[in-house]
Design a protein around this motif. Structure first.
Motif, PDB file in Angstrom:
ATOM      1  N   VAL A  87       0.860  -1.175   0.000  1.00 44.01           N
ATOM      2  CA  VAL A  87       0.000   0.000   0.000  1.00 44.01           C
ATOM      3  C   VAL A  87       0.897   1.226   0.000  1.00 44.01           C
ATOM      4  CG1 VAL A  87      -1.772   1.294   1.241  1.00 44.01           C
ATOM      5  CG2 VAL A  87      -1.805  -1.221   1.270  1.00 44.01           C
ATOM      6  N   GLU A  88       0.798   2.059  -1.027  1.00 44.54           N
ATOM      7  CA  GLU A  88       1.632   3.253  -1.135  1.00 44.54           C
ATOM      8  C   GLU A  88       0.784   4.496  -0.872  1.00 44.54           C
ATOM      9  OE1 GLU A  88       4.245   3.486  -4.530  1.00 44.54           O
ATOM     10  OE2 GLU A  88       4.225   1.294  -4.767  1.00 44.54           O
ATOM     11  N   ILE A  89       1.159   5.241   0.167  1.00 47.78           N
ATOM     12  CA  ILE A  89       0.427   6.441   0.534  1.00 47.78           C
ATOM     13  C   ILE A  89       1.409   7.590   0.762  1.00 47.78           C
ATOM     14  CG2 ILE A  89      -1.495   5.165   1.556  1.00 47.78           C
ATOM     15  CD1 ILE A  89      -0.289   5.702   4.309  1.00 47.78           C
ATOM     16  N   SER A  90       0.888   8.779   0.954  1.00 47.80           N
ATOM     17  CA  SER A  90       1.735   9.941   1.229  1.00 47.80           C
ATOM     18  C   SER A  90       1.933  10.096   2.738  1.00 47.80           C
ATOM     19  CB  SER A  90       1.092  11.211   0.668  1.00 47.80           C
ATOM     20  OG  SER A  90      -0.073  11.547   1.424  1.00 47.80           O
ATOM     21  N   LEU A  91       2.893  10.936   3.113  1.00 52.37           N
ATOM     22  CA  LEU A  91       3.121  11.212   4.531  1.00 52.37           C
ATOM     23  C   LEU A  91       1.892  11.866   5.156  1.00 52.37           C
ATOM     24  CD1 LEU A  91       4.947  11.306   7.006  1.00 52.37           C
ATOM     25  CD2 LEU A  91       5.937  13.419   6.117  1.00 52.37           C
ATOM     26  N   THR A  92       1.236  12.756   4.425  1.00 49.12           N
ATOM     27  CA  THR A  92       0.020  13.391   4.928  1.00 49.12           C
ATOM     28  C   THR A  92      -1.041  12.345   5.259  1.00 49.12           C
ATOM     29  OG1 THR A  92       0.419  15.423   3.690  1.00 49.12           O
ATOM     30  CG2 THR A  92      -1.850  14.998   4.358  1.00 49.12           C
ATOM     31  N   GLU A  93      -1.201  11.367   4.377  1.00 49.88           N
ATOM     32  CA  GLU A  93      -2.192  10.313   4.606  1.00 49.88           C
ATOM     33  C   GLU A  93      -1.790   9.419   5.767  1.00 49.88           C
ATOM     34  OE1 GLU A  93      -3.998   9.746   0.122  1.00 49.88           O
ATOM     35  OE2 GLU A  93      -1.998   8.968   0.564  1.00 49.88           O
ATOM     36  N   VAL A 103       9.559   5.627   4.761  1.00 50.93           N
ATOM     37  CA  VAL A 103       9.876   5.842   3.346  1.00 50.93           C
ATOM     38  C   VAL A 103      10.697   4.654   2.878  1.00 50.93           C
ATOM     39  CG1 VAL A 103      11.070   7.322   1.694  1.00 50.93           C
ATOM     40  CG2 VAL A 103       9.850   8.347   3.631  1.00 50.93           C
ATOM     41  N   ARG A 104      10.214   3.970   1.862  1.00 58.57           N
ATOM     42  CA  ARG A 104      10.881   2.777   1.362  1.00 58.57           C
ATOM     43  C   ARG A 104      10.812   2.727  -0.161  1.00 58.57           C
ATOM     44  NH1 ARG A 104      10.892  -1.721   4.965  1.00 58.57           N
ATOM     45  NH2 ARG A 104      11.452  -0.937   7.042  1.00 58.57           N
ATOM     46  N   GLU A 105      11.739   1.985  -0.749  1.00 59.41           N
ATOM     47  CA  GLU A 105      11.624   1.662  -2.163  1.00 59.41           C
ATOM     48  C   GLU A 105      10.529   0.627  -2.347  1.00 59.41           C
ATOM     49  OE1 GLU A 105      14.987   1.099  -4.786  1.00 59.41           O
ATOM     50  OE2 GLU A 105      16.332   1.668  -3.151  1.00 59.41           O
ATOM     51  N   SER A 106       9.889   0.642  -3.489  1.00 61.56           N
ATOM     52  CA  SER A 106       8.837  -0.320  -3.782  1.00 61.56           C
ATOM     53  C   SER A 106       9.376  -1.735  -3.654  1.00 61.56           C
ATOM     54  CB  SER A 106       8.296  -0.098  -5.193  1.00 61.56           C
ATOM     55  OG  SER A 106       7.244  -0.987  -5.465  1.00 61.56           O
ATOM     56  N   GLY A 107       8.622  -2.578  -2.953  1.00 59.42           N
ATOM     57  CA  GLY A 107       9.023  -3.964  -2.746  1.00 59.42           C
ATOM     58  C   GLY A 107       9.725  -4.207  -1.428  1.00 59.42           C
ATOM     59  N   ILE A 133       3.838   1.634   2.859  1.00 57.21           N
ATOM     60  CA  ILE A 133       5.048   2.437   2.687  1.00 57.21           C
ATOM     61  C   ILE A 133       4.707   3.813   2.120  1.00 57.21           C
ATOM     62  CG2 ILE A 133       6.449   0.380   2.241  1.00 57.21           C
ATOM     63  CD1 ILE A 133       6.635   1.356  -0.716  1.00 57.21           C
ATOM     64  N   ILE A 134       5.642   4.742   2.330  1.00 56.96           N
ATOM     65  CA  ILE A 134       5.684   5.991   1.577  1.00 56.96           C
ATOM     66  C   ILE A 134       6.790   5.782   0.548  1.00 56.96           C
ATOM     67  CG2 ILE A 134       6.159   8.467   1.675  1.00 56.96           C
ATOM     68  CD1 ILE A 134       5.276   8.257   4.693  1.00 56.96           C
ATOM     69  N   ALA A 135       6.450   5.817  -0.724  1.00 58.78           N
ATOM     70  CA  ALA A 135       7.411   5.453  -1.764  1.00 58.78           C
ATOM     71  C   ALA A 135       8.551   6.460  -1.852  1.00 58.78           C
ATOM     72  CB  ALA A 135       6.713   5.334  -3.113  1.00 58.78           C
ATOM     73  N   VAL A 174      16.916  10.926  -4.216  1.00 60.21           N
ATOM     74  CA  VAL A 174      16.198  10.322  -5.348  1.00 60.21           C
ATOM     75  C   VAL A 174      16.985   9.101  -5.814  1.00 60.21           C
ATOM     76  CG1 VAL A 174      15.278  10.682  -7.661  1.00 60.21           C
ATOM     77  CG2 VAL A 174      15.370  12.597  -6.050  1.00 60.21           C
ATOM     78  N   VAL A 175      16.346   7.952  -5.829  1.00 63.80           N
ATOM     79  CA  VAL A 175      17.043   6.731  -6.208  1.00 63.80           C
ATOM     80  C   VAL A 175      16.866   6.467  -7.705  1.00 63.80           C
ATOM     81  CG1 VAL A 175      15.101   5.202  -5.637  1.00 63.80           C
ATOM     82  CG2 VAL A 175      17.429   4.292  -5.665  1.00 63.80           C
TER      83      VAL A 175
END
Length: 210
Positions: A87-93, A103-107, A133-135, A174-175
């Motif tokens: 589940v990818e959401i924002s910090l505000t959410e 904050v994590r990389e996808s996966g 996670i927050i992407a 930025v990765v």
């Protein structure tokens, strides 16, 4: 724009396994493409879910820990299905859910908070032990793109965004993600999009090195 790439906003969304999809939508369920995304093979599906986070909140007056279910409604599943639920959401959410989401990389979901996924169309739900996670902001590139920009897979860079919108910025951490399956584009979330004045405006970035 030889040295620039488009900066796209990746709004909140969900990835699920085939097992989870069938538990939520019925045996043999499949994701249908209603809109293709910029990355090859990726698409927005027809299924929307509610995300329920079971928060434990300390009452400021009494110090008592109170349990409360906080909800984000209508997050779309992106296809195709994956090996892990995410589940990818924002910090505000995350703050509205009262969830400590990293904050994590996808996966990379190990040790992240879990939640309940609920399908309002079927009334079915599942609990996932981890996956929120927050992407981490990132740039998708092909190997040819990476060679042209002088970067490598996994490298951390800064990206300058100067579009004359009154929100010029340099985004760090930025990765770079390199694969022949990717199309050149940077992905940020809705919080970051608002910070740079994106949204309805087409925005481009370029890598800067200090």
């Amino acid at each position: 724009m030889e040295n620039k790439f488009i900066v796209e906003t990746s709004a909140h969304h969900i990835h699920v396994t085939q097992e989870a999809l069938e538990a939520l939508c019925g045996e043999g369920a499949q994701l249908e493409c209603i809109k293709e995304l910029s990355q090859p093979g990726q698409f927005a599906s027809q299924v929307r879910l509610d995300v329920i986070y079971h928060a434990e909140i300390k009452d400021r007056k009494t110090g008592e820990v109170v349990k409360k279910d906080n909800v984000l409604k209508g997050l779309r599943i992106l296809g195709p299905v994956r090996k892990e639920n995410q589940v990818e959401i924002s910090l505000t959410e995350a703050r509205s859910l009262k969830a400590n989401v990293p904050v994590r990389e996808s996966g990379d979901v190990a040790g992240t908070p879990g939640c309940t996924l609920f399908n309002p169309e079927t009334g079915k739900s599942i609990d996932i032990k981890e996956g929120m996670i927050i992407a981490k902001r990132h740039v998708h590139m092909t190997p040819e793109d990476a060679k042209r920009f002088g970067v490598e897979n996994g490298e951390i860079v800064a990206v300058k965004i100067c579009e004359g919108l009154g929100r010029d910025a340099i985004l760090g951490d930025v990765v770079i993600r390199v694969s022949p399956k990717y199309a050149l584009a940077m992905h940020i979330d809705t919080d970051e999009c608002n910070a740079i004045g994106g949204g309805a405006n087409e925005v481009y970035g370029e890598i800067v090195k200090f």
